[in-house]
Design an enzyme around this catalytic site. Structure first.
Site, PDB file in Angstrom:
ATOM      1  N   GLU A 109       0.848  -1.200   0.000  1.00  0.00           N
ATOM      2  CA  GLU A 109       0.000   0.000   0.000  1.00  0.00           C
ATOM      3  C   GLU A 109       0.880   1.245   0.000  1.00  0.00           C
ATOM      4  O   GLU A 109       2.044   1.210   0.413  1.00  0.00           O
ATOM      5  CB  GLU A 109      -0.822  -0.074   1.277  1.00  0.00           C
ATOM      6  CG  GLU A 109      -2.182   0.424   1.396  1.00  0.00           C
ATOM      7  CD  GLU A 109      -2.983   1.107   0.331  1.00  0.00           C
ATOM      8  OE1 GLU A 109      -2.441   1.627  -0.659  1.00  0.00           O
ATOM      9  OE2 GLU A 109      -4.192   1.178   0.546  1.00  0.00           O
ATOM     10  N   ASP A 110       0.332   2.342  -0.478  1.00  0.00           N
ATOM     11  CA  ASP A 110       1.082   3.603  -0.424  1.00  0.00           C
ATOM     12  C   ASP A 110       1.013   4.217   0.976  1.00  0.00           C
ATOM     13  O   ASP A 110       2.009   4.633   1.543  1.00  0.00           O
ATOM     14  CB  ASP A 110       0.590   4.596  -1.493  1.00  0.00           C
ATOM     15  CG  ASP A 110      -0.930   4.805  -1.490  1.00  0.00           C
ATOM     16  OD1 ASP A 110      -1.641   4.172  -0.669  1.00  0.00           O
ATOM     17  OD2 ASP A 110      -1.408   5.590  -2.315  1.00  0.00           O
ATOM     18  N   ASP A 113      -4.169   5.536   6.449  1.00  0.00           N
ATOM     19  CA  ASP A 113      -4.685   6.740   7.116  1.00  0.00           C
ATOM     20  C   ASP A 113      -5.647   6.275   8.216  1.00  0.00           C
ATOM     21  O   ASP A 113      -5.220   5.979   9.333  1.00  0.00           O
ATOM     22  CB  ASP A 113      -5.361   7.605   6.031  1.00  0.00           C
ATOM     23  CG  ASP A 113      -5.829   8.956   6.515  1.00  0.00           C
ATOM     24  OD1 ASP A 113      -6.423   9.019   7.600  1.00  0.00           O
ATOM     25  OD2 ASP A 113      -5.627   9.960   5.813  1.00  0.00           O
ATOM     26  N   LYS A 141       0.018   7.002   8.715  1.00  0.00           N
ATOM     27  CA  LYS A 141      -0.427   8.119   9.569  1.00  0.00           C
ATOM     28  C   LYS A 141      -1.048   7.508  10.825  1.00  0.00           C
ATOM     29  O   LYS A 141      -2.273   7.455  10.974  1.00  0.00           O
ATOM     30  CB  LYS A 141      -1.492   8.947   8.845  1.00  0.00           C
ATOM     31  CG  LYS A 141      -1.006   9.735   7.656  1.00  0.00           C
ATOM     32  CD  LYS A 141      -2.158  10.616   7.149  1.00  0.00           C
ATOM     33  CE  LYS A 141      -1.843  11.260   5.832  1.00  0.00           C
ATOM     34  NZ  LYS A 141      -3.036  11.891   5.219  1.00  0.00           N
ATOM     35  N   ASP A 169      -1.893  10.750  -4.729  1.00  0.00           N
ATOM     36  CA  ASP A 169      -2.524  11.783  -5.557  1.00  0.00           C
ATOM     37  C   ASP A 169      -3.459  12.680  -4.767  1.00  0.00           C
ATOM     38  O   ASP A 169      -3.884  12.339  -3.657  1.00  0.00           O
ATOM     39  CB  ASP A 169      -3.347  11.112  -6.658  1.00  0.00           C
ATOM     40  CG  ASP A 169      -4.618  10.470  -6.095  1.00  0.00           C
ATOM     41  OD1 ASP A 169      -4.496   9.613  -5.195  1.00  0.00           O
ATOM     42  OD2 ASP A 169      -5.714  10.859  -6.515  1.00  0.00           O
ATOM     43  N   ARG A 175       0.731  12.246  -8.818  1.00  0.00           N
ATOM     44  CA  ARG A 175       1.273  10.907  -8.595  1.00  0.00           C
ATOM     45  C   ARG A 175       2.687  10.750  -9.137  1.00  0.00           C
ATOM     46  O   ARG A 175       3.487   9.993  -8.606  1.00  0.00           O
ATOM     47  CB  ARG A 175       0.427   9.848  -9.316  1.00  0.00           C
ATOM     48  CG  ARG A 175      -0.871   9.517  -8.660  1.00  0.00           C
ATOM     49  CD  ARG A 175      -1.426   8.234  -9.281  1.00  0.00           C
ATOM     50  NE  ARG A 175      -2.862   8.134  -9.134  1.00  0.00           N
ATOM     51  CZ  ARG A 175      -3.486   7.727  -8.034  1.00  0.00           C
ATOM     52  NH1 ARG A 175      -2.791   7.416  -6.964  1.00  0.00           N
ATOM     53  NH2 ARG A 175      -4.796   7.661  -7.996  1.00  0.00           N
TER      54      ARG A 175
HETATM   55  P1  IMP Z   1      -7.625   4.841   4.749  1.00  0.00           P
HETATM   56  O1  IMP Z   1      -8.644   3.805   4.358  1.00  0.00           O
HETATM   57  O2  IMP Z   1      -8.274   6.019   5.438  1.00  0.00           O
HETATM   58  O3  IMP Z   1      -6.510   4.270   5.573  1.00  0.00           O
HETATM   59  O4  IMP Z   1      -7.065   5.455   3.430  1.00  0.00           O
HETATM   60  C1  IMP Z   1      -6.184   4.796   2.643  1.00  0.00           C
HETATM   61  C2  IMP Z   1      -6.204   5.365   1.254  1.00  0.00           C
HETATM   62  O5  IMP Z   1      -6.536   6.745   1.233  1.00  0.00           O
HETATM   63  C3  IMP Z   1      -4.808   5.261   0.675  1.00  0.00           C
HETATM   64  O6  IMP Z   1      -4.698   4.061  -0.064  1.00  0.00           O
HETATM   65  C4  IMP Z   1      -4.734   6.482  -0.206  1.00  0.00           C
HETATM   66  O7  IMP Z   1      -5.199   6.164  -1.502  1.00  0.00           O
HETATM   67  C5  IMP Z   1      -5.678   7.479   0.412  1.00  0.00           C
HETATM   68  N1  IMP Z   1      -4.945   8.478   1.254  1.00  0.00           N
HETATM   69  C6  IMP Z   1      -4.925   8.574   2.601  1.00  0.00           C
HETATM   70  N2  IMP Z   1      -4.161   9.593   3.019  1.00  0.00           N
HETATM   71  C7  IMP Z   1      -3.663  10.159   1.892  1.00  0.00           C
HETATM   72  C8  IMP Z   1      -2.762  11.266   1.662  1.00  0.00           C
HETATM   73  O8  IMP Z   1      -2.240  11.947   2.574  1.00  0.00           O
HETATM   74  N3  IMP Z   1      -2.488  11.536   0.368  1.00  0.00           N
HETATM   75  C9  IMP Z   1      -3.019  10.827  -0.680  1.00  0.00           C
HETATM   76  N4  IMP Z   1      -3.842   9.783  -0.510  1.00  0.00           N
HETATM   77  C10 IMP Z   1      -4.167   9.449   0.768  1.00  0.00           C
HETATM   78 MG    MG Z   2      -4.406   3.977  -2.175  1.00  0.00          MG
END
Ligand code: IMP
Ligand code: MG
Length: 189
Positions: A109-110, A113, A141, A169, A175
């Site tokens: 994963e990138d 969050d 994060k 992105d 990106r």
């Molecule tokens: P989560 O489900 O809230 O953990 O979000 C994960 C996804 O949200 C990642 O795979 C990213 O695609 C996107 N994302 C979360 N934070 C960022 C950020 O700071 N920049 C860009 N994309 C983010």
């Molecule tokens: Mg993603």
């Protein structure tokens, strides 16, 4: 500190991005992760499952540095509809196309969050009964986690700022920046 001004992006135009991880720093850290994974998976052939689209740069660099054989596949989910706000629900847009039963899987994963996407992905992969599942994310994060989730291989733990570049992105832009940039702290995006 390197900065750049956002251009031609509607309400984001004029915002100042700060570079937080240079190409050099990213390369060194990815190399360390690749060494660690190569050691821990010695004698195995893991399947790296990249989460589209954000992980492609990280996955490519990581895979090139592995000292073991691996296979590569992709999965695509959507959790962010637009801008920086999470919709809270995760949808499967493209499933894996390989058989992972009794295989060692590493999800790539990138960024993590809230952790909702990561948890969804892990459950989805576990349904197919792999022999193991690990998670690697370039960025984490941790303070934004809304559930209990741990990744086995983490590049950098980052503060709660919106990041772009190296696959990440904002509305599909940025990106292709080779390093990682942050929007201003507490900016109301
Ligand atoms: P989560 O489900 O809230 O953990 O979000 C994960 C996804 O949200 C990642 O795979 C990213 O695609 C996107 N994302 C979360 N934070 C960022 C950020 O700071 N920049 C860009 N994309 C983010
Ligand atoms: Mg993603």
């Amino acid at each position: 500190m390197k900065t750049r001004v956002v251009e031609n992006m509607g309400k984001y135009t004029g915002q100042i991005l700060e570079e937080i991880y240079s190409q050099d720093v990213i390369e060194k850290r990815v190399d360390e992760l690749a060494k660690q994974i190569s050691t821990e998976y010695a004698g195995k052939v893991p399947i790296l499952i990249g989460v589209l689209n954000g992980s492609v740069f990280f996955l490519a660099d990581l895979a090139k540095r592995l000292e073991i054989d691996c296979e590569i596949d992709f999965i695509k989910v959507s959790s962010y509809h637009s801008g920086t706000q999470s919709s809270g629900t995760v949808r499967l847009l493209k499933d894996i196309s390989c058989i992972i039963t009794d295989r060692d899987v590493i999800i790539v994963e990138d960024i993590i969050d809230s952790g909702l996407t990561a948890r969804f992905l892990k459950h989805r992969i576990l349904e197919n009964q792999p022999s193991s599942v690990a998670f690697t994310t370039l960025l984490f994060k941790r303070e934004c986690l809304k559930l209990d989730f741990e990744a086995e291989y983490v590049g950098f733990e980052v503060a709660d700022r919106f990041l772009v570049g190296y696959g990440l992105d904002l509305d599909q832009k940025f990106r292709n920046l080779p390093s990682i940039w942050a929007f201003p702290v507490n900016m109301n995006l």
